[in-house]
Design an enzyme around this catalytic site. Structure first.
Site, PDB file in Angstrom:
ATOM      1  N   THR A   1      44.406   3.265  11.162  1.00  0.00           N
ATOM      2  CA  THR A   1      45.703   2.904  10.577  1.00  0.00           C
ATOM      3  C   THR A   1      46.411   1.819  11.375  1.00  0.00           C
ATOM      4  O   THR A   1      47.068   0.947  10.816  1.00  0.00           O
ATOM      5  CB  THR A   1      46.610   4.159  10.521  1.00  0.00           C
ATOM      6  OG1 THR A   1      45.965   5.118   9.709  1.00  0.00           O
ATOM      7  CG2 THR A   1      47.968   3.848   9.924  1.00  0.00           C
TER       8      THR A   1
ATOM      9  N   SER B   1      38.299   5.478  10.569  1.00  0.00           N
ATOM     10  CA  SER B   1      37.495   6.329  11.471  1.00  0.00           C
ATOM     11  C   SER B   1      36.709   7.410  10.728  1.00  0.00           C
ATOM     12  O   SER B   1      35.874   8.088  11.321  1.00  0.00           O
ATOM     13  CB  SER B   1      38.354   6.938  12.574  1.00  0.00           C
ATOM     14  OG  SER B   1      39.089   8.029  12.116  1.00  0.00           O
TER      15      SER B   1
ATOM     16  N   THR C   1      42.925   7.987  13.718  1.00  0.00           N
ATOM     17  CA  THR C   1      43.176   9.312  14.286  1.00  0.00           C
ATOM     18  C   THR C   1      42.235  10.383  13.740  1.00  0.00           C
ATOM     19  O   THR C   1      41.980  11.391  14.397  1.00  0.00           O
ATOM     20  CB  THR C   1      44.633   9.741  14.008  1.00  0.00           C
ATOM     21  OG1 THR C   1      44.862   9.672  12.606  1.00  0.00           O
ATOM     22  CG2 THR C   1      45.622   8.872  14.751  1.00  0.00           C
TER      23      THR C   1
ATOM     24  N   THR D   1      42.394  17.836  19.630  1.00  0.00           N
ATOM     25  CA  THR D   1      42.172  18.096  18.208  1.00  0.00           C
ATOM     26  C   THR D   1      43.280  17.389  17.441  1.00  0.00           C
ATOM     27  O   THR D   1      44.433  17.394  17.886  1.00  0.00           O
ATOM     28  CB  THR D   1      42.245  19.621  17.936  1.00  0.00           C
ATOM     29  OG1 THR D   1      41.165  20.242  18.635  1.00  0.00           O
ATOM     30  CG2 THR D   1      42.141  19.958  16.465  1.00  0.00           C
TER      31      THR D   1
HETATM   32  N1  ASP Z   1      42.206   7.324   7.998  1.00  0.00           N
HETATM   33  C1  ASP Z   1      42.724   6.754   9.233  1.00  0.00           C
HETATM   34  C2  ASP Z   1      41.577   6.681  10.223  1.00  0.00           C
HETATM   35  O1  ASP Z   1      41.265   7.655  10.842  1.00  0.00           O
HETATM   36  C3  ASP Z   1      43.858   7.559   9.762  1.00  0.00           C
HETATM   37  C4  ASP Z   1      44.476   7.038  11.038  1.00  0.00           C
HETATM   38  O2  ASP Z   1      44.116   6.042  11.590  1.00  0.00           O
HETATM   39  O3  ASP Z   1      45.423   7.663  11.505  1.00  0.00           O
HETATM   40  O4  ASP Z   1      40.988   5.642  10.375  1.00  0.00           O
END
Ligand code: ASP
Length: 346
Positions: A15, A60, A91, A168
């Protein structure tokens, strides 16, 4: 003091580096150049920052073992050139990557700090700047002898620095996205950054960094639930080529006392499959034999995962199976040892 320090930022995506697609409305990986636009601060601090963006940047959810290996190799190849490393990462699977890297980078003596954000860097209320700038500062921090203050794979998020293999993802909306349920934060960032040295793992600076990137992906997670059928359990334990299972149990490591479950687990262990008991509870440890409902697991040959996270256990299994080949006894032995702060054995 951080003057003359240098940090390599590896941008994998997430993100933090996304933008909204005007057509679909969904957040998608964007161009790394937006960082130069939205975060000019990156290049105006007294820490020299080099950027190494993945091309393309990824969400991710698309992270996988070959990319963990690529990250470990980048750190290995640049180890002597930088004082520390920051990895920007989505994340969703950050805790898996941090756990995997903690095993792949043996004898690590420099900081590897993963961070990201819940809102893209271009959004006014974004948490990206705070997370990234503090992660860089932590990656460059050294003591008076010039040794890294936190020579570990860590996650920095919303003012807290955690051991990477203890984390986590706990929240998809709040800025405080992570928690280390069984191990206190290594540092807390307010006006000053307070480091809790007694919680930080210091490697032997005389030993060279060793790359351990062999991975075996023949692992599975079997989560128990009331009513789980014999068919389901046997289907998972019967997967062709399966070498290890994270058995997600109840409470202090308990499971239903059905005879068929005991027999299925015992049969799998006899076939050489390693089964490790990981409680579904977020806090606390597995204690095999505390209740009668875990005694039969012990008898079936199931190992204790103590207070490890699922993310750390899964990646530890992949790493141990990859590095030790067919030597199942050695893998079983190493599973009962805390290798790099991933679990506490009382
Ligand atoms: N879908 C995103 C990822 O994990 C969520 C994030 O970055 O917070 O790439």
């Amino acid at each position: 003091m951080n003057s003359n320090k240098s940090v390599l930022i590896i941008f994998t995506g997430g993100t933090i580096s996304m933008m909204r697609d005007p057509q679909t409305g969904a957040l998608t990986p964007a161009d790394i150049n937006q960082f130069r636009e939205f975060m000019p601060e990156l290049f105006h601090s007294d820490i020299n920052v080099d950027m190494l963006p993945f091309d393309p940047l990824i969400d991710s959810s698309d992270m996988n073992p070959p990319i963990w290996s690529k990250l470990a190799n980048i750190i290995y190849d640049n180890y002597s050139k930088y004082d520390g490393f920051v990895i920007t990462h989505g994340t969703d699977t950050m805790a898996y990557t941090a756990s995997a890297l903690s095993f792949m980078l043996e004898n690590l003596c420099k900081p590897v700090v993963l961070t990201g954000s819940q809102l893209p860097v271009g959004v006014l209320r974004s948490d990206a700047k705070e997370n990234l700038l503090t992660a860089i500062e932590i990656a460059a921090e050294q003591d008076e002898e010039g040794n890294a203050v936190v020579p570990e794979v860590c996650i920095f998020f919303e003012a807290k620095l955690y051991r990477g293999n203890r984390c986590t993802k706990k929240n998809s909306e709040h800025f405080a996205a992570f928690k280390s349920y069984n191990y206190d934060p290594l540092a807390v960032a307010g006006v000053h950054i307070h480091y809790f040295q007694h919680l930080i793992h210091y490697g032997d600076i005389n030993k060279p960094l060793r790359l351990r990137t062999k991975i075996d992906q023949n692992v599975a997670i079997l989560k128990l639930f009331p009513g789980i059928s014999e068919k389901t359990v046997k289907a998972i334990l019967g997967i062709e080529g399966l070498r290890a299972v994270v058995l997600e149990t109840y409470g202090s490591g308990n499971a239903p006392s059905d005879k068929w479950l005991f027999e299925a687990l015992q049969d799998a262990v006899k076939r050489g499959i390693i089964i490790v008991d990981k409680t579904q509870c977020l806090m606390g440890s597995v204690e095999l034999g505390r209740y009668e409902t875990s005694l039969h697991l012990l008898e079936a040959g199931v190992l204790s995962g103590y207070d490890i996270t699922t993310e750390a256990l899964l990646t530890k299994l992949m790493y141990l199976l990859g590095e030790n080949g067919d030597d199942t006894d050695e893998v079983r032995r190493l599973l009962q040892i805390d290798l790099c702060g991933e679990m506490t054995i009382d």
